[in-house]
Design an enzyme around this catalytic site. Sequence first.
Site, PDB file in Angstrom:
ATOM      1  N   GLU A 139      21.945  -3.937   1.937  1.00  0.00           N
ATOM      2  CA  GLU A 139      20.791  -3.930   2.521  1.00  0.00           C
ATOM      3  C   GLU A 139      20.388  -5.356   2.936  1.00  0.00           C
ATOM      4  O   GLU A 139      19.441  -5.595   3.869  1.00  0.00           O
ATOM      5  CB  GLU A 139      19.521  -3.399   1.587  1.00  0.00           C
ATOM      6  CG  GLU A 139      19.576  -1.887   1.313  1.00  0.00           C
ATOM      7  CD  GLU A 139      19.426  -1.068   2.711  1.00  0.00           C
ATOM      8  OE1 GLU A 139      18.485  -1.459   3.415  1.00  0.00           O
ATOM      9  OE2 GLU A 139      19.628  -0.004   2.810  1.00  0.00           O
ATOM     10  N   ASP A 173      17.303   8.643   3.844  1.00  0.00           N
ATOM     11  CA  ASP A 173      18.087   7.910   2.814  1.00  0.00           C
ATOM     12  C   ASP A 173      17.014   6.862   2.550  1.00  0.00           C
ATOM     13  O   ASP A 173      15.803   6.610   3.275  1.00  0.00           O
ATOM     14  CB  ASP A 173      19.169   6.983   3.576  1.00  0.00           C
ATOM     15  CG  ASP A 173      19.821   6.195   2.542  1.00  0.00           C
ATOM     16  OD1 ASP A 173      19.890   6.641   1.290  1.00  0.00           O
ATOM     17  OD2 ASP A 173      20.434   5.144   2.790  1.00  0.00           O
ATOM     18  N   SER A 174      17.420   5.879   1.544  1.00  0.00           N
ATOM     19  CA  SER A 174      16.218   4.675   1.281  1.00  0.00           C
ATOM     20  C   SER A 174      16.573   3.895   2.305  1.00  0.00           C
ATOM     21  O   SER A 174      15.420   2.748   2.448  1.00  0.00           O
ATOM     22  CB  SER A 174      16.643   4.520   0.065  1.00  0.00           C
ATOM     23  OG  SER A 174      18.116   3.802  -0.230  1.00  0.00           O
ATOM     24  N   CYS A 187      21.285  11.106   1.140  1.00  0.00           N
ATOM     25  CA  CYS A 187      21.004  10.113   0.038  1.00  0.00           C
ATOM     26  C   CYS A 187      21.474  10.972  -1.178  1.00  0.00           C
ATOM     27  O   CYS A 187      20.982  11.863  -1.318  1.00  0.00           O
ATOM     28  CB  CYS A 187      19.518   9.820   0.062  1.00  0.00           C
ATOM     29  SG  CYS A 187      19.178   9.224  -1.624  1.00  0.00           S
ATOM     30  N   ASN A 188      22.603  10.411  -1.672  1.00  0.00           N
ATOM     31  CA  ASN A 188      22.861  11.412  -3.065  1.00  0.00           C
ATOM     32  C   ASN A 188      22.174  11.334  -4.113  1.00  0.00           C
ATOM     33  O   ASN A 188      22.016  12.223  -4.780  1.00  0.00           O
ATOM     34  CB  ASN A 188      24.320  10.549  -3.408  1.00  0.00           C
ATOM     35  CG  ASN A 188      25.527  10.744  -2.749  1.00  0.00           C
ATOM     36  OD1 ASN A 188      26.191  11.691  -2.887  1.00  0.00           O
ATOM     37  ND2 ASN A 188      25.575   9.676  -1.590  1.00  0.00           N
ATOM     38  N   THR A 189      21.192  10.104  -4.423  1.00  0.00           N
ATOM     39  CA  THR A 189      20.436   9.956  -5.313  1.00  0.00           C
ATOM     40  C   THR A 189      19.390  11.397  -5.155  1.00  0.00           C
ATOM     41  O   THR A 189      18.946  12.039  -6.145  1.00  0.00           O
ATOM     42  CB  THR A 189      19.803   8.603  -5.355  1.00  0.00           C
ATOM     43  OG1 THR A 189      20.511   7.792  -5.476  1.00  0.00           O
ATOM     44  CG2 THR A 189      18.843   8.530  -6.807  1.00  0.00           C
ATOM     45  N   TYR A 214      16.659   3.404  -4.260  1.00  0.00           N
ATOM     46  CA  TYR A 214      16.248   4.901  -5.013  1.00  0.00           C
ATOM     47  C   TYR A 214      16.903   4.759  -6.400  1.00  0.00           C
ATOM     48  O   TYR A 214      16.642   5.324  -7.542  1.00  0.00           O
ATOM     49  CB  TYR A 214      16.589   5.920  -4.263  1.00  0.00           C
ATOM     50  CG  TYR A 214      15.345   6.400  -3.186  1.00  0.00           C
ATOM     51  CD1 TYR A 214      14.389   5.546  -2.873  1.00  0.00           C
ATOM     52  CD2 TYR A 214      15.507   7.841  -2.604  1.00  0.00           C
ATOM     53  CE1 TYR A 214      13.661   6.081  -1.914  1.00  0.00           C
ATOM     54  CE2 TYR A 214      14.570   8.091  -1.709  1.00  0.00           C
ATOM     55  CZ  TYR A 214      13.711   7.240  -1.489  1.00  0.00           C
ATOM     56  OH  TYR A 214      12.606   7.764  -0.473  1.00  0.00           O
ATOM     57  N   GLY A 215      18.178   4.095  -6.622  1.00  0.00           N
ATOM     58  CA  GLY A 215      18.843   4.336  -7.656  1.00  0.00           C
ATOM     59  C   GLY A 215      18.453   3.671  -8.925  1.00  0.00           C
ATOM     60  O   GLY A 215      18.856   4.115 -10.010  1.00  0.00           O
ATOM     61  N   CYS A 246      27.331   7.482  -2.917  1.00  0.00           N
ATOM     62  CA  CYS A 246      26.020   6.838  -2.570  1.00  0.00           C
ATOM     63  C   CYS A 246      26.480   6.623  -0.958  1.00  0.00           C
ATOM     64  O   CYS A 246      27.673   6.116  -0.681  1.00  0.00           O
ATOM     65  CB  CYS A 246      25.802   5.735  -3.136  1.00  0.00           C
ATOM     66  SG  CYS A 246      24.468   4.437  -2.320  1.00  0.00           S
ATOM     67  N   THR A 247      25.577   6.977  -0.149  1.00  0.00           N
ATOM     68  CA  THR A 247      25.892   6.930   1.205  1.00  0.00           C
ATOM     69  C   THR A 247      26.026   5.680   1.801  1.00  0.00           C
ATOM     70  O   THR A 247      26.434   5.185   2.798  1.00  0.00           O
ATOM     71  CB  THR A 247      24.771   7.703   2.171  1.00  0.00           C
ATOM     72  OG1 THR A 247      23.543   7.001   1.659  1.00  0.00           O
ATOM     73  CG2 THR A 247      24.855   9.110   1.951  1.00  0.00           C
ATOM     74  N   HIS A 248      25.413   4.817   0.746  1.00  0.00           N
ATOM     75  CA  HIS A 248      25.703   3.205   1.546  1.00  0.00           C
ATOM     76  C   HIS A 248      27.079   2.791   1.235  1.00  0.00           C
ATOM     77  O   HIS A 248      27.532   1.940   2.007  1.00  0.00           O
ATOM     78  CB  HIS A 248      24.936   2.202   0.395  1.00  0.00           C
ATOM     79  CG  HIS A 248      23.390   2.151   0.936  1.00  0.00           C
ATOM     80  ND1 HIS A 248      22.665   3.178   0.728  1.00  0.00           N
ATOM     81  CD2 HIS A 248      22.517   1.177   1.482  1.00  0.00           C
ATOM     82  CE1 HIS A 248      21.330   2.870   1.122  1.00  0.00           C
ATOM     83  NE2 HIS A 248      21.086   1.553   1.720  1.00  0.00           N
TER      84      HIS A 248
HETATM   85  N1  DGL Z   1      21.981   5.792  -0.233  1.00  0.00           N
HETATM   86  C1  DGL Z   1      21.390   6.503  -1.383  1.00  0.00           C
HETATM   87  C2  DGL Z   1      22.349   7.276  -2.196  1.00  0.00           C
HETATM   88  O1  DGL Z   1      23.160   8.015  -1.412  1.00  0.00           O
HETATM   89  C3  DGL Z   1      20.161   5.709  -2.214  1.00  0.00           C
HETATM   90  C4  DGL Z   1      20.731   4.218  -2.691  1.00  0.00           C
HETATM   91  C5  DGL Z   1      19.635   3.486  -3.305  1.00  0.00           C
HETATM   92  O2  DGL Z   1      18.464   3.294  -2.678  1.00  0.00           O
HETATM   93  O3  DGL Z   1      19.568   3.199  -4.411  1.00  0.00           O
HETATM   94  O4  DGL Z   1      22.173   7.508  -3.391  1.00  0.00           O
END
Ligand code: DGL
Length: 278
Positions: free
Chosen positions: A161, A21-22, A84-86, A53-54, A193-195
Amino acid sequence: MANQRDTLSNPISTAPIGIFDSGVGGLTVLREIKRQLPNESILYVGDTARLPYGDRTPEEILQFVREIMTWMMAQGTKMVMMACNTSSALALEEVQAEFPIPILGLIYPGARAAAKAGQRIGVIATPATVASDAYRQAILEVDASKQVWQIGCPQFVPLIEQDRLQDATTIEVAKTYLQPLIEAEIDTLIYGCTHYPHLAPVFKTFLPDAIQRIDPAQSMVKAAAKELELLDLKSAISGRPTQFFVSGCPEQFAHNATRWLQKTPQVQQVNFASFVVS
Ligand code: DGL
């Protein structure tokens, strides 16, 4: 990286699974892996020097994912789950074609679970994931009668974060992002998004309980478990402790991760950008 102790089953079965993930978002996926696949050894990558990453372009995301995958291959991972979904939305098919191990993404498992659960589906995700339209397309592929609303939530990842979950700002930001979905009377919400599962306690304060929450990690890990069985790659013996690697500050990641791991992890720094794709 096969463990010599295990002589009965496929020797590769004790090699680690890589997840990336990021940042700390992948911890929500790690939690699910620990629940469903407790014997597996995990290498966790957080590309913290380059988050979020988004806000990145599709080209940047593909480049980062290729670098991380190249590093994962060098570590002898038997499978990689994108936490990470992105990355799943923008790079899954490319790297699946380029690397010779099973690589799983979150979008299809999440879309299938949501299409099964409800009719009016809201997706909260990063701007890059929303711009890719990956969730809408995947849901409509499963069932074209579904209605889908997607909302980009650029402020969530920085707030998480920066360890600002308890801030009054966070709940206000969350209410603003979710309001259009409440007004659209969604019955199902995908954490795209996994966050975002880290925000579940915040959502609970204002989002009706009747809206079903879908965490795509649950279905992705279920699919991974099936694939490991099929390929005779499931570890039959208990794994090594999770190893953590980040591109940014190890101490900051360790500090943030402690809240969710209930212990302070040992974290090593790696420059993934030096793993050039040949
Ligand atoms: N947690 C990631 C996701 O699922 C990336 C989030 C990010 O860094 O913007 O998309």
